[in-house]
Motif scaffolding. Structure first.
Motif, mmCIF file in Angstrom:
data_model
loop_
_atom_site.group_PDB
_atom_site.id
_atom_site.type_symbol
_atom_site.label_atom_id
_atom_site.label_comp_id
_atom_site.label_asym_id
_atom_site.label_seq_id
_atom_site.Cartn_x
_atom_site.Cartn_y
_atom_site.Cartn_z
ATOM 1 N N GLU A 202 -0.874 -1.311 29.073
ATOM 2 C CA GLU A 202 -1.117 -1.716 27.232
ATOM 3 C C GLU A 202 -1.920 -1.259 27.057
ATOM 4 O OE1 GLU A 202 -0.850 -6.578 24.952
ATOM 5 O OE2 GLU A 202 -1.490 -6.420 27.533
ATOM 6 N N GLU A 203 -3.064 -1.171 26.616
ATOM 7 C CA GLU A 203 -3.912 -0.264 25.814
ATOM 8 C C GLU A 203 -3.655 0.857 25.391
ATOM 9 O OE1 GLU A 203 -8.340 -2.510 28.342
ATOM 10 O OE2 GLU A 203 -7.352 -0.856 28.535
ATOM 11 N N MET A 204 -3.259 1.381 27.024
ATOM 12 C CA MET A 204 -3.087 2.932 26.324
ATOM 13 C C MET A 204 -1.271 3.150 25.397
ATOM 14 S SD MET A 204 -2.449 4.789 29.804
ATOM 15 C CE MET A 204 -1.149 6.000 29.563
ATOM 16 N N ARG A 205 -0.303 2.402 25.268
ATOM 17 C CA ARG A 205 0.743 2.328 24.706
ATOM 18 C C ARG A 205 0.188 2.067 23.075
ATOM 19 N NH1 ARG A 205 5.579 3.267 25.582
ATOM 20 N NH2 ARG A 205 5.866 2.354 27.293
ATOM 21 N N ASN A 206 -0.587 0.624 23.199
ATOM 22 C CA ASN A 206 -1.026 -0.026 22.500
ATOM 23 C C ASN A 206 -2.523 1.836 20.925
ATOM 24 O OD1 ASN A 206 -0.619 -2.146 22.016
ATOM 25 N ND2 ASN A 206 -2.105 -2.613 22.810
ATOM 26 N N TRP A 207 -2.946 1.986 21.929
ATOM 27 C CA TRP A 207 -3.343 3.169 20.943
ATOM 28 C C TRP A 207 -2.954 4.330 21.109
ATOM 29 C CZ3 TRP A 207 -3.923 8.809 22.480
ATOM 30 C CH2 TRP A 207 -4.611 9.444 22.007
ATOM 31 N N TYR A 208 -1.438 4.569 21.969
ATOM 32 C CA TYR A 208 -1.055 5.635 21.744
ATOM 33 C C TYR A 208 -0.345 5.186 19.666
ATOM 34 C CZ TYR A 208 3.089 9.190 22.317
ATOM 35 O OH TYR A 208 4.534 10.165 22.240
ATOM 36 N N ARG A 209 0.225 4.227 19.859
ATOM 37 C CA ARG A 209 0.956 3.589 18.409
ATOM 38 C C ARG A 209 -0.025 4.312 16.885
ATOM 39 N NH1 ARG A 209 3.063 -1.970 21.011
ATOM 40 N NH2 ARG A 209 4.682 -1.465 22.256
ATOM 41 N N GLU A 210 -1.416 3.463 17.167
ATOM 42 C CA GLU A 210 -2.536 3.495 16.966
ATOM 43 C C GLU A 210 -2.991 4.963 15.864
ATOM 44 O OE1 GLU A 210 -6.750 2.980 15.786
ATOM 45 O OE2 GLU A 210 -5.895 2.157 17.549
ATOM 46 N N HIS A 211 -2.907 6.543 17.096
ATOM 47 C CA HIS A 211 -3.217 7.784 17.037
ATOM 48 C C HIS A 211 -2.378 8.668 17.025
ATOM 49 C CE1 HIS A 211 -7.947 6.454 17.609
ATOM 50 N NE2 HIS A 211 -6.978 5.964 18.264
ATOM 51 N N VAL A 212 -0.600 8.102 17.246
ATOM 52 C CA VAL A 212 0.291 9.642 17.525
ATOM 53 C C VAL A 212 1.654 8.500 16.815
ATOM 54 C CG1 VAL A 212 1.604 10.745 19.323
ATOM 55 C CG2 VAL A 212 -0.761 10.229 19.762
ATOM 56 N N VAL A 213 2.204 7.368 16.390
ATOM 57 C CA VAL A 213 3.424 7.582 16.029
ATOM 58 C C VAL A 213 2.663 6.968 14.636
ATOM 59 C CG1 VAL A 213 4.996 5.264 16.199
ATOM 60 C CG2 VAL A 213 4.034 5.812 18.331
ATOM 61 N N TRP A 214 4.110 7.614 13.785
ATOM 62 C CA TRP A 214 3.666 7.299 12.268
ATOM 63 C C TRP A 214 5.065 5.784 12.121
ATOM 64 C CZ3 TRP A 214 1.056 10.233 8.560
ATOM 65 C CH2 TRP A 214 0.836 11.368 9.450
ATOM 66 N N GLY A 215 3.561 4.669 11.840
ATOM 67 C CA GLY A 215 4.749 2.867 12.368
ATOM 68 C C GLY A 215 4.572 3.074 11.032
ATOM 69 N N ASP A 216 3.534 3.088 9.996
ATOM 70 C CA ASP A 216 3.486 2.986 8.695
ATOM 71 C C ASP A 216 4.553 3.126 7.584
ATOM 72 O OD1 ASP A 216 2.633 2.063 5.493
ATOM 73 O OD2 ASP A 216 0.450 1.819 6.384
ATOM 74 N N LYS A 217 5.562 2.572 6.828
ATOM 75 C CA LYS A 217 7.037 3.074 6.451
ATOM 76 C C LYS A 217 5.904 3.857 5.123
ATOM 77 C CE LYS A 217 10.296 0.400 8.058
ATOM 78 N NZ LYS A 217 11.347 -0.226 8.333
ATOM 79 N N ASP A 218 4.978 3.053 4.243
ATOM 80 C CA ASP A 218 4.692 3.093 3.074
ATOM 81 C C ASP A 218 3.722 4.113 3.128
ATOM 82 O OD1 ASP A 218 5.491 0.645 2.004
ATOM 83 O OD2 ASP A 218 3.971 -0.607 2.250
ATOM 84 N N LEU A 219 2.493 4.756 4.332
ATOM 85 C CA LEU A 219 2.338 5.846 4.306
ATOM 86 C C LEU A 219 3.086 6.911 4.735
ATOM 87 C CD1 LEU A 219 -0.522 7.259 4.939
ATOM 88 C CD2 LEU A 219 -0.311 6.941 7.074
ATOM 89 N N LYS A 220 4.461 6.913 5.719
ATOM 90 C CA LYS A 220 4.899 7.710 5.388
ATOM 91 C C LYS A 220 6.009 8.411 4.551
ATOM 92 C CE LYS A 220 7.662 6.214 8.865
ATOM 93 N NZ LYS A 220 8.548 5.387 9.664
ATOM 94 N N LEU A 221 6.288 7.782 2.882
ATOM 95 C CA LEU A 221 6.919 7.567 1.888
ATOM 96 C C LEU A 221 5.848 8.635 1.665
ATOM 97 C CD1 LEU A 221 9.267 7.222 0.703
ATOM 98 C CD2 LEU A 221 8.619 5.373 -0.242
ATOM 99 N N LYS A 222 4.765 8.209 1.299
ATOM 100 C CA LYS A 222 3.999 8.622 0.543
ATOM 101 C C LYS A 222 3.491 9.635 0.994
ATOM 102 C CE LYS A 222 -0.753 8.269 -1.238
ATOM 103 N NZ LYS A 222 -2.492 6.816 -0.499
ATOM 104 N N LEU A 223 3.159 10.346 1.812
ATOM 105 C CA LEU A 223 2.965 12.079 2.385
ATOM 106 C C LEU A 223 4.290 12.458 2.479
ATOM 107 C CD1 LEU A 223 0.486 11.256 5.793
ATOM 108 C CD2 LEU A 223 0.066 11.499 3.479
ATOM 109 N N LEU A 224 5.425 12.250 2.263
ATOM 110 C CA LEU A 224 6.691 12.713 1.861
ATOM 111 C C LEU A 224 7.216 13.200 1.088
ATOM 112 C CD1 LEU A 224 9.057 10.210 4.434
ATOM 113 C CD2 LEU A 224 8.877 13.256 4.948
ATOM 114 N N ARG A 225 6.431 12.314 -0.237
ATOM 115 C CA ARG A 225 6.278 12.512 -1.365
ATOM 116 C C ARG A 225 5.262 13.955 -1.903
ATOM 117 N NH1 ARG A 225 6.840 6.318 -3.829
ATOM 118 N NH2 ARG A 225 8.906 6.011 -3.785
#
Length: 483
Positions: free
Chosen positions: A359-382
């Motif tokens: 579970e700790e590995m999964r949380n670390w992976y989501r925080e450091h690798v996965v792009w889950g923040d939609k607003d941040l993704k949209l900002k950087l895509l723009r």
């Protein structure tokens, strides 16, 4: 050319059952191997019922001898067919004619190597005792820029091994009459954007004759889920290289782009290069260079491509954390991981994978690798720091649906020849031996105690016995970018 979507003019090779066929350009002599499609262990390489790219079916892409330029790719890999075949046939579609594969582990197993050996243009080089003895005499050991990597474990060991393999591949490419050579890992795809056709062959054909080398800046995969199983088929978002960004955008958005990670990219950022095959060509992969092949004597004329790139699918699967951990024997401490890994992110990932719960590995992976923040993704895509690229996904999916991968597997010989079988066995056996006598006599090894405690550069982890799903070799290091 007639419309390939019409009922009477489907693309197909000569001799096929399709009437009024049209020949796909550059593939007039493609080999046809009509066989029934059967189930195989590589379930994700099978085809669906969709009729996409029917002209690919049962083709082995045995290119016409006069096709120019002749392009080869060299790699060092221990991956399985589920990764190698999509990677290889994608680059065949891009115009690559020849592959020099230095295989170990799963890639060198009889079931995998018999398939790879059956594909036109593919040359397998097994890690045998003879190969190790030959490479022990290489000029690579005299390279001062590489000397700090010698006789270190994990990433450093792989890095030196890749350089040794590349040196041999350059000679093989010259002997085979190749015009261009690239070094790519099996988690990297060429993205020939900017060419008149979506083709590496066309891109290199347009390079002026006085240019010896073209540099492809790398883009890094930016996954949006933590359950990716097929990176080539599921990842469409990438982080652009800083060479393809305005400097004010890169520096102005650096904090948002890194999300607390040590550097702009998780792993390397110095790109990959394609070099004209010529005398005096030498491998050169270093922290301070943006090329991995260069001429050792002549002054190299190079260009850095402004649109084309290498797509690097790094840490795209959650299992990459544990796979990388399992093939390195270092202790999960900040001091010890410095012996094994060049990059800060690799070090942090190894420690997490070695000490944390699932579970700790999964949380670390989501925080450091996965792009889950939609607003941040949209900002950087723009801002064009992140970008969407679908062409490789569409091509590989079309190949899969057309039955290319399953056809190659089914048409392979049922057994290896005696020599090839012995080579694959020798590959596994040589990975269990300590350094050869030639290696022991080198001046850089000062005592038997050092030999017993340090893994030698040409050794290999013994975990490949079970032939688990292997992860391809890590990519070369990149420039460390400071904010």
């Amino acid at each position: 050319m007639m419309d390939p979507t019409t009922a009477n003019s489907r693309w197909a090779p000569q001799g096929s059952h399709i009437k009024n066929h049209e020949i796909f350009p550059g593939m007039e002599l493609s080999v046809l191997s009509p066989k029934a499609h059967k189930s195989s262990d590589c379930s994700n390489l099978g085809r669906s019922g969709a009729p996409s790219f029917p002209y690919f079916r049962d083709w082995k892409f045995d290119f016409h001898a006069n096709l120019r330029p002749k392009i080869c790719i060299t790699t060092s890999t221990s991956a399985g067919l589920d990764q190698i075949l999509p990677w290889m046939f994608y680059h065949k579609v891009m115009g690559v004619t020849t592959f020099f594969l230095f295989v170990e582990g799963n890639a060198a197993s009889p079931n995998t190597s018999k398939v790879l050996e059956s594909i036109p243009g593919v040359k397998l080089i097994y890690r045998t005792t003879e190969l190790e003895e030959q490479q022990a005499k290489s000029r690579i050991w005299n390279e001062t820029w590489l000397s700090s990597f010698f006789y270190k474990p994990c990433n450093y060991e792989l890095f030196v091994k890749q350089s040794l393999n590349m040196e041999m591949a350059i000679v093989m490419a010259r002997d085979a009459g190749m015009d261009w050579i690239l070094h790519l890992d099996t988690d990297e795809l060429i993205h020939p954007a900017g060419a008149r056709e979506y083709s590496l062959r066309q891109l290199l054909l347009d390079v002026p004759g006085n240019v010896d080398m073209v540099v492809f800046p790398n883009y890094e995969s930016s996954i949006e889920r933590d359950d990716i199983e097929d990176p080539f088929g599921e990842v469409s978002m990438f982080k652009k290289n800083y060479d393809h960004l305005p400097k004010d955008t890169y520096f102005g958005m650096y904090k948002e782009s890194t999300r607390g990670n040590p550097n702009y990219f998780l792993t390397y950022g110095n790109g990959k290069s394609a070099a004209r095959v010529q005398d005096h060509l030498r491998p050169n992969v270093s922290l301070l260079s943006d090329k991995d092949i260069l001429s050792g004597i002549q002054i190299v004329s190079e260009v850095k491509l402004e649109e084309a790139a290498v797509l690097h699918y790094t840490y795209s699967k959650f299992s990459d954390l544990t796979s990388r951990r399992d093939r390195c024997g270092c202790k999960p401490t900040k001091e010890d991981v410095k012996r094994c890994f060049m990059l800060d992110f690799d070090r942090s990932a190894f420690i997490i994978a070695s000490t944390a719960t699932e579970e700790e590995m999964r949380n670390w992976y989501r925080e450091h690798v996965v792009w889950g923040d939609k607003d941040l993704k949209l900002k950087l895509l723009r801002k064009s720091i992140l970008t969407r690229i679908y062409s490789p996904m569409a091509i590989i999916q079309g190949l899969r649906e057309s039955g290319v991968f399953s056809s190659v597997i089914q048409s392979a010989p049922t057994t290896l020849s005696r020599d090839k079988f012995l080579a694959s066995v020798d590959s596994s056996n040589s990975s269990r031996t300590v350094a050869s006598k030639t290696m022991q006599s080198r001046k850089t090894i000062k005592s038997r105690e050092n030999q017993a405690t340090a893994r030698k550069v040409l050794g290999l982890e013994t975990t490949a016995v079970s032939h688990e799903a292997a992860v391809p070799p890590l990519s070369p290091p990149g420039l460390l970018v400071e904010a």
